[in-house]
Design a protein around this motif. Sequence first.
Motif, PDB file in Angstrom:
ATOM      1  N   ASP A  39       0.944  -1.069  -0.054  1.00  0.00           N
ATOM      2  CA  ASP A  39       0.090  -0.099  -0.135  1.00  0.00           C
ATOM      3  C   ASP A  39       0.925   1.345   0.118  1.00  0.00           C
ATOM      4  O   ASP A  39       1.649   1.418   0.970  1.00  0.00           O
ATOM      5  CB  ASP A  39      -0.883   0.014   1.204  1.00  0.00           C
ATOM      6  CG  ASP A  39      -1.659   1.311   1.434  1.00  0.00           C
ATOM      7  OD1 ASP A  39      -1.640   2.155   0.488  1.00  0.00           O
ATOM      8  OD2 ASP A  39      -2.436   1.365   2.473  1.00  0.00           O
ATOM      9  N   PHE A  40       0.928   1.942  -1.142  1.00  0.00           N
ATOM     10  CA  PHE A  40       1.811   3.287  -0.995  1.00  0.00           C
ATOM     11  C   PHE A  40       0.727   4.361  -0.658  1.00  0.00           C
ATOM     12  O   PHE A  40      -0.229   4.721  -1.532  1.00  0.00           O
ATOM     13  CB  PHE A  40       2.105   3.404  -2.647  1.00  0.00           C
ATOM     14  CG  PHE A  40       3.237   2.133  -3.097  1.00  0.00           C
ATOM     15  CD1 PHE A  40       4.683   2.655  -2.709  1.00  0.00           C
ATOM     16  CD2 PHE A  40       2.788   1.312  -3.648  1.00  0.00           C
ATOM     17  CE1 PHE A  40       5.493   1.654  -3.008  1.00  0.00           C
ATOM     18  CE2 PHE A  40       3.816   0.203  -4.000  1.00  0.00           C
ATOM     19  CZ  PHE A  40       5.187   0.540  -3.742  1.00  0.00           C
ATOM     20  N   TRP A  41       1.013   5.184   0.395  1.00  0.00           N
ATOM     21  CA  TRP A  41       0.093   6.040   0.880  1.00  0.00           C
ATOM     22  C   TRP A  41       0.928   7.112   1.174  1.00  0.00           C
ATOM     23  O   TRP A  41       2.128   7.459   1.485  1.00  0.00           O
ATOM     24  CB  TRP A  41      -0.403   5.434   2.124  1.00  0.00           C
ATOM     25  CG  TRP A  41       0.474   5.071   3.160  1.00  0.00           C
ATOM     26  CD1 TRP A  41       1.450   4.161   3.307  1.00  0.00           C
ATOM     27  CD2 TRP A  41       0.415   5.742   4.469  1.00  0.00           C
ATOM     28  NE1 TRP A  41       1.938   4.131   4.595  1.00  0.00           N
ATOM     29  CE2 TRP A  41       1.398   5.301   5.248  1.00  0.00           C
ATOM     30  CE3 TRP A  41      -0.096   6.793   5.135  1.00  0.00           C
ATOM     31  CZ2 TRP A  41       1.782   5.519   6.718  1.00  0.00           C
ATOM     32  CZ3 TRP A  41       0.169   7.247   6.318  1.00  0.00           C
ATOM     33  CH2 TRP A  41       0.946   7.036   6.791  1.00  0.00           C
ATOM     34  N   ALA A  42      -0.054   8.189   1.920  1.00  0.00           N
ATOM     35  CA  ALA A  42       0.677   9.390   2.324  1.00  0.00           C
ATOM     36  C   ALA A  42      -0.226   9.650   3.514  1.00  0.00           C
ATOM     37  O   ALA A  42      -1.420   9.755   3.544  1.00  0.00           O
ATOM     38  CB  ALA A  42       0.726  10.419   1.261  1.00  0.00           C
ATOM     39  N   THR A  43       0.482  10.695   4.421  1.00  0.00           N
ATOM     40  CA  THR A  43      -0.201  10.975   5.895  1.00  0.00           C
ATOM     41  C   THR A  43      -1.311  12.173   5.565  1.00  0.00           C
ATOM     42  O   THR A  43      -2.452  12.025   6.205  1.00  0.00           O
ATOM     43  CB  THR A  43       0.821  11.463   6.820  1.00  0.00           C
ATOM     44  OG1 THR A  43       1.368  12.389   6.011  1.00  0.00           O
ATOM     45  CG2 THR A  43       1.777  10.338   7.362  1.00  0.00           C
ATOM     46  N   ILE A  51      -8.924   3.753   3.413  1.00  0.00           N
ATOM     47  CA  ILE A  51      -8.799   2.514   3.136  1.00  0.00           C
ATOM     48  C   ILE A  51      -7.971   1.675   3.774  1.00  0.00           C
ATOM     49  O   ILE A  51      -7.840   0.530   3.908  1.00  0.00           O
ATOM     50  CB  ILE A  51      -8.566   2.458   1.518  1.00  0.00           C
ATOM     51  CG1 ILE A  51      -8.828   0.887   0.970  1.00  0.00           C
ATOM     52  CG2 ILE A  51      -6.994   2.784   1.517  1.00  0.00           C
ATOM     53  CD1 ILE A  51     -10.039   0.836   0.858  1.00  0.00           C
ATOM     54  N   SER A  52      -6.980   2.268   4.855  1.00  0.00           N
ATOM     55  CA  SER A  52      -5.843   1.602   5.408  1.00  0.00           C
ATOM     56  C   SER A  52      -6.658   0.640   6.415  1.00  0.00           C
ATOM     57  O   SER A  52      -5.930  -0.469   6.390  1.00  0.00           O
ATOM     58  CB  SER A  52      -5.294   2.810   6.369  1.00  0.00           C
ATOM     59  OG  SER A  52      -4.168   2.005   6.889  1.00  0.00           O
ATOM     60  N   PRO A  53      -7.479   0.719   7.146  1.00  0.00           N
ATOM     61  CA  PRO A  53      -8.152  -0.219   7.943  1.00  0.00           C
ATOM     62  C   PRO A  53      -8.498  -1.599   7.273  1.00  0.00           C
ATOM     63  O   PRO A  53      -8.402  -2.699   7.551  1.00  0.00           O
ATOM     64  CB  PRO A  53      -9.345   0.295   8.684  1.00  0.00           C
ATOM     65  CG  PRO A  53      -9.057   1.784   8.606  1.00  0.00           C
ATOM     66  CD  PRO A  53      -8.538   2.178   7.358  1.00  0.00           C
ATOM     67  N   LYS A  71       3.315  -1.451   3.921  1.00  0.00           N
ATOM     68  CA  LYS A  71       2.713  -0.044   3.716  1.00  0.00           C
ATOM     69  C   LYS A  71       3.914   0.713   3.385  1.00  0.00           C
ATOM     70  O   LYS A  71       4.895   0.948   4.504  1.00  0.00           O
ATOM     71  CB  LYS A  71       2.114   0.611   4.719  1.00  0.00           C
ATOM     72  CG  LYS A  71       0.549  -0.169   5.056  1.00  0.00           C
ATOM     73  CD  LYS A  71      -0.189   0.235   6.209  1.00  0.00           C
ATOM     74  CE  LYS A  71      -0.879   1.726   5.710  1.00  0.00           C
ATOM     75  NZ  LYS A  71      -1.751   1.961   6.701  1.00  0.00           N
ATOM     76  N   VAL A  72       4.021   1.508   2.501  1.00  0.00           N
ATOM     77  CA  VAL A  72       5.098   2.537   2.107  1.00  0.00           C
ATOM     78  C   VAL A  72       4.574   3.998   2.209  1.00  0.00           C
ATOM     79  O   VAL A  72       3.572   4.169   1.305  1.00  0.00           O
ATOM     80  CB  VAL A  72       5.752   2.275   1.012  1.00  0.00           C
ATOM     81  CG1 VAL A  72       6.968   3.193   0.474  1.00  0.00           C
ATOM     82  CG2 VAL A  72       6.228   0.813   0.867  1.00  0.00           C
ATOM     83  N   LEU A 104      -3.476  -1.505  -8.471  1.00  0.00           N
ATOM     84  CA  LEU A 104      -4.868  -0.815  -8.330  1.00  0.00           C
ATOM     85  C   LEU A 104      -4.371   0.450  -7.921  1.00  0.00           C
ATOM     86  O   LEU A 104      -3.728   0.443  -6.948  1.00  0.00           O
ATOM     87  CB  LEU A 104      -5.434  -1.614  -7.226  1.00  0.00           C
ATOM     88  CG  LEU A 104      -6.970  -0.973  -6.875  1.00  0.00           C
ATOM     89  CD1 LEU A 104      -7.874  -1.209  -7.839  1.00  0.00           C
ATOM     90  CD2 LEU A 104      -7.638  -1.895  -5.642  1.00  0.00           C
ATOM     91  N   VAL A 105      -5.269   1.485  -8.362  1.00  0.00           N
ATOM     92  CA  VAL A 105      -4.998   2.964  -7.981  1.00  0.00           C
ATOM     93  C   VAL A 105      -6.289   3.425  -7.728  1.00  0.00           C
ATOM     94  O   VAL A 105      -7.524   3.205  -8.237  1.00  0.00           O
ATOM     95  CB  VAL A 105      -4.559   3.941  -9.075  1.00  0.00           C
ATOM     96  CG1 VAL A 105      -4.547   5.332  -8.404  1.00  0.00           C
ATOM     97  CG2 VAL A 105      -3.236   3.246  -9.513  1.00  0.00           C
ATOM     98  N   GLY A 106      -6.407   3.697  -6.225  1.00  0.00           N
ATOM     99  CA  GLY A 106      -7.937   4.427  -5.705  1.00  0.00           C
ATOM    100  C   GLY A 106      -7.999   3.870  -4.490  1.00  0.00           C
ATOM    101  O   GLY A 106      -7.542   2.795  -4.075  1.00  0.00           O
ATOM    102  N   ALA A 107      -9.130   4.393  -3.648  1.00  0.00           N
ATOM    103  CA  ALA A 107      -9.235   3.705  -2.449  1.00  0.00           C
ATOM    104  C   ALA A 107     -10.795   3.234  -2.410  1.00  0.00           C
ATOM    105  O   ALA A 107     -11.563   3.308  -1.374  1.00  0.00           O
ATOM    106  CB  ALA A 107      -9.166   4.908  -1.354  1.00  0.00           C
ATOM    107  N   ASN A 108     -11.236   2.586  -3.429  1.00  0.00           N
ATOM    108  CA  ASN A 108     -12.524   2.192  -3.411  1.00  0.00           C
ATOM    109  C   ASN A 108     -12.494   0.822  -2.829  1.00  0.00           C
ATOM    110  O   ASN A 108     -11.875  -0.210  -3.548  1.00  0.00           O
ATOM    111  CB  ASN A 108     -12.949   2.151  -4.910  1.00  0.00           C
ATOM    112  CG  ASN A 108     -14.232   1.377  -5.025  1.00  0.00           C
ATOM    113  OD1 ASN A 108     -14.948   0.568  -4.413  1.00  0.00           O
ATOM    114  ND2 ASN A 108     -15.134   1.811  -5.785  1.00  0.00           N
ATOM    115  N   SER A 109     -13.006   0.219  -1.737  1.00  0.00           N
ATOM    116  CA  SER A 109     -12.953  -0.880  -1.181  1.00  0.00           C
ATOM    117  C   SER A 109     -13.506  -2.096  -1.747  1.00  0.00           C
ATOM    118  O   SER A 109     -13.118  -2.952  -1.610  1.00  0.00           O
ATOM    119  CB  SER A 109     -13.468  -0.682   0.493  1.00  0.00           C
ATOM    120  OG  SER A 109     -14.720  -0.481   0.375  1.00  0.00           O
TER     121      SER A 109
END
Length: 115
Positions: A39-43, A51-53, A71-72, A104-109
């Motif tokens: 999971d490539f994410w940012a604060t 989507i993190s949970p 997670k990166v 996959l790009v986006g946070a659609n669960s």
Amino acid sequence: MQLKGAAERWGRVLISEYLYAKLDEFHKIIQSGEVAIIDFWATWCGPCRVISPVFEKFSGTDEFSGLKFYKVDVDEQQEISEEVGIKAMSSFMAFHNGVKVEELVGANSQVYNSF
């Protein structure tokens, strides 16, 4: 979270928080022979936090026990983010034997569940 051994450190923890991973460590992870879901994410990314949970829930289930979850933080690990070509948040990638096998790009669960 307590860490007990190398496998656990490499398995289901935040790379940037616990490993302070550099690019060479990232290469070891994706070339390990195991499937690595990252999971490539940012604060600052709202959808990433939503989507993190879901991502973290998958990492703890028996159904996905054969996969390694990471997670990166793209701001902390810019060299890794640039190498894999992150263009948007949230981005998820699966690697096996050093090859990206899914993205996959986006946070659609709902879409994420099909990943």
